[in-house]
Scaffold this motif. Structure first.
Motif, PDB file in Angstrom:
ATOM      1  N   GLY A 117     -69.450  58.749  96.094  1.00 34.48           N
ATOM      2  CA  GLY A 117     -68.302  59.139  96.901  1.00 34.48           C
ATOM      3  C   GLY A 117     -67.606  57.934  97.503  1.00 34.48           C
ATOM      4  N   ALA A 118     -68.370  56.914  97.859  1.00 34.15           N
ATOM      5  CA  ALA A 118     -67.782  55.707  98.449  1.00 34.15           C
ATOM      6  C   ALA A 118     -66.920  54.996  97.422  1.00 34.15           C
ATOM      7  CB  ALA A 118     -68.879  54.791  98.975  1.00 34.15           C
ATOM      8  N   THR A 119     -67.330  55.007  96.163  1.00 26.89           N
ATOM      9  CA  THR A 119     -66.530  54.353  95.136  1.00 26.89           C
ATOM     10  C   THR A 119     -65.237  55.116  94.899  1.00 26.89           C
ATOM     11  OG1 THR A 119     -67.725  55.498  93.399  1.00 26.89           O
ATOM     12  CG2 THR A 119     -68.501  53.298  93.984  1.00 26.89           C
ATOM     13  N   LEU A 120     -65.302  56.421  95.076  1.00 25.61           N
ATOM     14  CA  LEU A 120     -64.077  57.190  94.937  1.00 25.61           C
ATOM     15  C   LEU A 120     -63.097  56.866  96.055  1.00 25.61           C
ATOM     16  CD1 LEU A 120     -65.450  60.707  93.927  1.00 25.61           C
ATOM     17  CD2 LEU A 120     -64.284  59.036  92.478  1.00 25.61           C
ATOM     18  N   ALA A 121     -63.625  56.700  97.275  1.00 26.09           N
ATOM     19  CA  ALA A 121     -62.745  56.358  98.389  1.00 26.09           C
ATOM     20  C   ALA A 121     -62.150  54.973  98.183  1.00 26.09           C
ATOM     21  CB  ALA A 121     -63.525  56.408  99.704  1.00 26.09           C
ATOM     22  N   ALA A 122     -62.947  54.036  97.657  1.00 26.07           N
ATOM     23  CA  ALA A 122     -62.458  52.675  97.438  1.00 26.07           C
ATOM     24  C   ALA A 122     -61.497  52.627  96.262  1.00 26.07           C
ATOM     25  CB  ALA A 122     -63.630  51.729  97.212  1.00 26.07           C
ATOM     26  N   ALA A 123     -61.572  53.600  95.361  1.00 22.39           N
ATOM     27  CA  ALA A 123     -60.700  53.595  94.196  1.00 22.39           C
ATOM     28  C   ALA A 123     -59.258  53.836  94.586  1.00 22.39           C
ATOM     29  CB  ALA A 123     -61.174  54.652  93.202  1.00 22.39           C
ATOM     30  N   ASP A 124     -59.021  54.379  95.769  1.00 23.05           N
ATOM     31  CA  ASP A 124     -57.654  54.599  96.212  1.00 23.05           C
ATOM     32  C   ASP A 124     -56.946  53.282  96.511  1.00 23.05           C
ATOM     33  OD1 ASP A 124     -58.111  57.284  95.964  1.00 23.05           O
ATOM     34  OD2 ASP A 124     -58.508  57.593  98.107  1.00 23.05           O
ATOM     35  N   GLU A 125     -57.698  52.234  96.869  1.00 24.05           N
ATOM     36  CA  GLU A 125     -57.108  50.928  97.174  1.00 24.05           C
ATOM     37  C   GLU A 125     -56.819  50.199  95.869  1.00 24.05           C
ATOM     38  OE1 GLU A 125     -59.775  48.789  99.676  1.00 24.05           O
ATOM     39  OE2 GLU A 125     -59.950  50.431 101.103  1.00 24.05           O
ATOM     40  N   PRO A 126     -55.682  49.543  95.775  1.00 23.79           N
ATOM     41  CA  PRO A 126     -55.373  48.822  94.532  1.00 23.79           C
ATOM     42  C   PRO A 126     -56.307  47.620  94.373  1.00 23.79           C
ATOM     43  CG  PRO A 126     -53.678  48.428  96.189  1.00 23.79           C
ATOM     44  CD  PRO A 126     -54.618  49.452  96.753  1.00 23.79           C
ATOM     45  N   ARG A 127     -56.788  47.416  93.173  1.00 28.82           N
ATOM     46  CA  ARG A 127     -57.681  46.310  92.876  1.00 28.82           C
ATOM     47  C   ARG A 127     -57.029  45.424  91.836  1.00 28.82           C
ATOM     48  NH1 ARG A 127     -63.529  48.624  91.438  1.00 28.82           N
ATOM     49  NH2 ARG A 127     -64.558  48.069  93.366  1.00 28.82           N
ATOM     50  N   PRO A 128     -57.273  44.136  91.909  1.00 34.94           N
ATOM     51  CA  PRO A 128     -56.771  43.269  90.846  1.00 34.94           C
ATOM     52  C   PRO A 128     -57.443  43.634  89.525  1.00 34.94           C
ATOM     53  CG  PRO A 128     -57.570  41.978  92.722  1.00 34.94           C
ATOM     54  CD  PRO A 128     -57.916  43.404  92.976  1.00 34.94           C
ATOM     55  N   ALA A 129     -56.668  43.676  88.464  1.00 35.54           N
ATOM     56  CA  ALA A 129     -57.193  44.104  87.172  1.00 35.54           C
ATOM     57  C   ALA A 129     -58.007  42.994  86.512  1.00 35.54           C
ATOM     58  CB  ALA A 129     -56.055  44.531  86.261  1.00 35.54           C
ATOM     59  N   GLY A 130     -57.706  41.745  86.785  1.00 36.01           N
ATOM     60  CA  GLY A 130     -58.426  40.658  86.138  1.00 36.01           C
ATOM     61  C   GLY A 130     -58.315  39.375  86.936  1.00 36.01           C
ATOM     62  N   PRO A 131     -58.822  38.290  86.364  1.00 37.10           N
ATOM     63  CA  PRO A 131     -58.804  37.011  87.094  1.00 37.10           C
ATOM     64  C   PRO A 131     -57.392  36.517  87.409  1.00 37.10           C
ATOM     65  CG  PRO A 131     -59.917  36.786  84.952  1.00 37.10           C
ATOM     66  CD  PRO A 131     -59.481  38.201  85.099  1.00 37.10           C
ATOM     67  N   ARG A 132     -56.461  36.758  86.513  1.00 38.04           N
ATOM     68  CA  ARG A 132     -55.083  36.301  86.742  1.00 38.04           C
ATOM     69  C   ARG A 132     -54.468  36.998  87.953  1.00 38.04           C
ATOM     70  NH1 ARG A 132     -51.278  35.844  81.784  1.00 38.04           N
ATOM     71  NH2 ARG A 132     -52.173  33.781  81.777  1.00 38.04           N
ATOM     72  N   GLU A 133     -54.667  38.304  88.039  1.00 39.69           N
ATOM     73  CA  GLU A 133     -54.120  39.055  89.168  1.00 39.69           C
ATOM     74  C   GLU A 133     -54.823  38.668  90.467  1.00 39.69           C
ATOM     75  OE1 GLU A 133     -54.829  40.437  86.230  1.00 39.69           O
ATOM     76  OE2 GLU A 133     -52.794  40.883  85.586  1.00 39.69           O
ATOM     77  N   ALA A 134     -56.127  38.438  90.390  1.00 37.39           N
ATOM     78  CA  ALA A 134     -56.877  38.010  91.581  1.00 37.39           C
ATOM     79  C   ALA A 134     -56.362  36.653  92.066  1.00 37.39           C
ATOM     80  CB  ALA A 134     -58.372  37.938  91.278  1.00 37.39           C
ATOM     81  N   TYR A 135     -56.096  35.751  91.114  1.00 36.99           N
ATOM     82  CA  TYR A 135     -55.556  34.439  91.473  1.00 36.99           C
ATOM     83  C   TYR A 135     -54.193  34.587  92.146  1.00 36.99           C
ATOM     84  CZ  TYR A 135     -53.564  29.797  91.002  1.00 36.99           C
ATOM     85  OH  TYR A 135     -52.960  28.595  91.263  1.00 36.99           O
ATOM     86  N   ARG A 136     -53.332  35.403  91.565  1.00 34.64           N
ATOM     87  CA  ARG A 136     -51.995  35.606  92.140  1.00 34.64           C
ATOM     88  C   ARG A 136     -52.072  36.201  93.536  1.00 34.64           C
ATOM     89  NH1 ARG A 136     -48.916  38.015  86.884  1.00 34.64           N
ATOM     90  NH2 ARG A 136     -48.607  36.024  85.845  1.00 34.64           N
ATOM     91  N   GLU A 137     -52.970  37.177  93.695  1.00 26.31           N
ATOM     92  CA  GLU A 137     -53.126  37.804  95.003  1.00 26.31           C
ATOM     93  C   GLU A 137     -53.626  36.792  96.035  1.00 26.31           C
ATOM     94  OE1 GLU A 137     -56.237  40.859  96.876  1.00 26.31           O
ATOM     95  OE2 GLU A 137     -55.082  41.699  95.196  1.00 26.31           O
ATOM     96  N   GLY A 138     -54.605  35.986  95.660  1.00 26.85           N
ATOM     97  CA  GLY A 138     -55.123  34.952  96.562  1.00 26.85           C
ATOM     98  C   GLY A 138     -54.065  33.908  96.902  1.00 26.85           C
ATOM     99  N   TYR A 139     -53.302  33.523  95.888  1.00 23.38           N
ATOM    100  CA  TYR A 139     -52.225  32.557  96.100  1.00 23.38           C
ATOM    101  C   TYR A 139     -51.192  33.110  97.078  1.00 23.38           C
ATOM    102  CZ  TYR A 139     -48.465  29.281  95.121  1.00 23.38           C
ATOM    103  OH  TYR A 139     -47.483  28.339  95.241  1.00 23.38           O
ATOM    104  N   GLN A 140     -50.780  34.348  96.865  1.00 25.58           N
ATOM    105  CA  GLN A 140     -49.789  34.973  97.736  1.00 25.58           C
ATOM    106  C   GLN A 140     -50.303  35.091  99.163  1.00 25.58           C
ATOM    107  OE1 GLN A 140     -46.647  35.670  96.982  1.00 25.58           O
ATOM    108  NE2 GLN A 140     -46.216  36.421  99.024  1.00 25.58           N
ATOM    109  N   ARG A 141     -51.567  35.479  99.312  1.00 27.81           N
ATOM    110  CA  ARG A 141     -52.160  35.613 100.643  1.00 27.81           C
ATOM    111  C   ARG A 141     -52.206  34.241 101.340  1.00 27.81           C
ATOM    112  NH1 ARG A 141     -56.478  39.132  99.675  1.00 27.81           N
ATOM    113  NH2 ARG A 141     -57.350  37.372  98.571  1.00 27.81           N
ATOM    114  N   GLY A 142     -52.583  33.185 100.595  1.00 26.99           N
ATOM    115  CA  GLY A 142     -52.610  31.833 101.151  1.00 26.99           C
ATOM    116  C   GLY A 142     -51.226  31.353 101.549  1.00 26.99           C
ATOM    117  N   TYR A 143     -50.243  31.655 100.695  1.00 26.26           N
ATOM    118  CA  TYR A 143     -48.867  31.278 100.999  1.00 26.26           C
ATOM    119  C   TYR A 143     -48.401  31.940 102.292  1.00 26.26           C
ATOM    120  CZ  TYR A 143     -43.801  30.960 100.635  1.00 26.26           C
ATOM    121  OH  TYR A 143     -42.484  30.731 100.903  1.00 26.26           O
TER     122      TYR A 143
END
Length: 150
Positions: free
Chosen positions: A19-45
């Motif tokens: 059930g906890a994974t279902l609740a967390a599934a509502d939050e958008p997750r980065p699909a791969g390393p490239r998206e994670a990098y972009r998200e981290g870069y944007q947050r740092g900026y």
């Protein structure tokens, strides 16, 4: 175990199991390393921008200290010539400029002779205005300006 307690225990087990994974599934997750990098870069900026903005706002609120007291010109040192051959023109300049608020004159060999014939020479002057040390420089046959006005 009562029905209510049993339902509560089953619900807790469901939450822990999946059930906890279902609740967390509502939050958008980065699909791969490239998206994670972009998200981290944007947050740092955004964090860096916010920190810079705060610092700029703090510095703009700070009041600049008042200018130090100015006084008449007091010559500390005056050297005329090249970097390797020069003469001391302190006396010549001090006799003319000391005690004045503003003084200008043409730089020439008249100050202390020609220390380096055929070479381009300059006059470098260090002087005091009240509590402020200042410097001025001019090439031969040019006008040097000394100024202690606020």
């Amino acid at each position: 175990m009562t029905t209510t307690n049993r339902c509560a225990a089953l619900f807790a087990a469901w939450l822990l199991a999946g059930g906890a994974t279902l609740a967390a599934a509502d939050e958008p997750r980065p699909a791969g390393p490239r998206e994670a990098y972009r998200e981290g870069y944007q947050r740092g900026y955004e964090d860096g921008f916010a920190a810079g903005l705060r610092k700029g706002e703090e510095e703009s609120r700070a009041v600049a200290p008042p200018a130090g007291p100015t006084g008449p010109i007091a010559i500390s040192r005056a050297l005329y010539g090249t970097s390797s051959k020069h003469c001391d023109a302190t006396r010549y300049v001090a006799r003319r400029a000391n005690g004045k608020r503003r003084y200008s004159f043409e730089v020439s060999n008249e100050m202390c002779g020609d220390p380096s014939r055929g070479d381009r020479k300059s006059l470098d002057v260090t002087y005091i205005c009240g509590t402020l040390a200042r410097t001025a420089s001019a090439n031969e046959h040019r006008t040097l300006y000394l100024d202690c006005t606020p």
